[in-house]
Design a protein around this motif. Structure first.
Motif, mmCIF file in Angstrom:
data_model
loop_
_atom_site.group_PDB
_atom_site.id
_atom_site.type_symbol
_atom_site.label_atom_id
_atom_site.label_comp_id
_atom_site.label_asym_id
_atom_site.label_seq_id
_atom_site.Cartn_x
_atom_site.Cartn_y
_atom_site.Cartn_z
ATOM 1 N N ARG A 1 0.810 -1.221 0.000
ATOM 2 C CA ARG A 1 0.000 0.000 0.000
ATOM 3 C C ARG A 1 0.844 1.271 0.000
ATOM 4 N N GLU B 1 -6.849 -3.079 -1.807
ATOM 5 C CA GLU B 1 -7.142 -2.141 -0.725
ATOM 6 C C GLU B 1 -5.956 -1.222 -0.515
ATOM 7 N N TRP C 1 -6.847 -5.503 5.736
ATOM 8 C CA TRP C 1 -6.659 -6.238 4.486
ATOM 9 C C TRP C 1 -7.260 -7.638 4.546
#
Length: 247
Positions: A183, A196, A203
């Motif tokens: 991320r 995500e 997650w």
């Protein structure tokens, strides 16, 4: 910094044996979830798990038929070419960013384009596997498996089996850590299909790995407040010593 590279390859016989061996061992997600995710018939997987006589031949015959069709339509070559082209464009940037985050260089990886498996490389191994059916749908997963392997190896650089309760604890920690690294804004821009992007959203909540949810929240605090990647790992290992992951 060493030059990271990933090589994709195919090997029918190795793949057949890898799938069979995979289902001889237990896993936190259980054989039913594995069977569904890896697109294998339930009756074949159950026979392997139950170690029934003839289970290996049943699997091998099934996979040979799949391979024959895949080779007839050149499916493997198309998938492999597609991914080689993708990684040729991002591998240098990917490796540079991972080094900046973890202060550890990526080694060279091989990716076995499997008929069914998606697995990471633990410890000394540098071969991951990617399900050929999912290579088209989940581009980010190749990077995720590399990050999982990279984190696992980082922990083992400093901590032995005696320091951390089990390999499964290190695996669970590596899964969570890979989701944090994935991320990073630089990395997820390379993979628009990252599921995500918000670090504040859990997650693993809607995955077979719900056992990681409570630990993810704890590690997230260590991740956000880390002074370095090593500091994050050290704090996380101390936590795992007292709070092993229950699968």
């Amino acid at each position: 910094m060493s030059k990271f590279n990933i090589t994709f390859f195919r090997d029918r016989e190795e793949d057949k044996h890898s799938v069979f061996n995979f289902f001889q061992n237990s896993s936190p997600d259980g054989w039913i979830d594995r069977s569904v995710y890896y697109k294998l018939p339930l009756h074949i997987v159950k026979d392997m798990v139950d170690k029934k006589e003839g289970a290996k031949k049943q699997l091998f015959d099934f996979m040979d038929r799949e391979y024959d069709i895949a080779e007839e339509i050149d499916f493997y070559r198309a998938a492999q070419n597609h991914n080689e082209k993708l990684w040729k464009g991002i591998s240098t940037k990917f490796a540079k960013r991972v080094f900046e985050i973890t202060d550890k260089e990526l080694c060279e990886y091989k990716c076995h384009v499997s008929m069914h498996l998606t697995t990471s490389a633990w410890n000394e191994y540098a071969t991951i596997r990617r399900n050929v059916m999912l290579l088209w749908e989940e581009q980010y997963m190749t990077a995720f498996e590399i990050l999982l392997s990279h984190t696992f190896k980082f922990v083992r650089d400093y901590y032995s089996e005696e320091d951390v309760a089990s390999a499964w604890d290190v695996w669970g920690f590596a899964e969570i850590t890979a989701s944090f690294i994935m991320r990073d804004s630089v990395l997820y821009d390379m993979f628009p299909d990252v599921k995500e992007r918000d670090i504040n959203i859990n997650w693993f909540k809607n995955t077979p790995y719900t056992c990681l949810v409570e630990h993810e929240d704890v590690f997230k605090g260590f991740w956000i407040g880390r002074k370095s990647f090593k500091d994050y790992v050290d704090r996380s290992v101390e936590y795992l010593k007292k709070n092993p992951i229950v699968f």
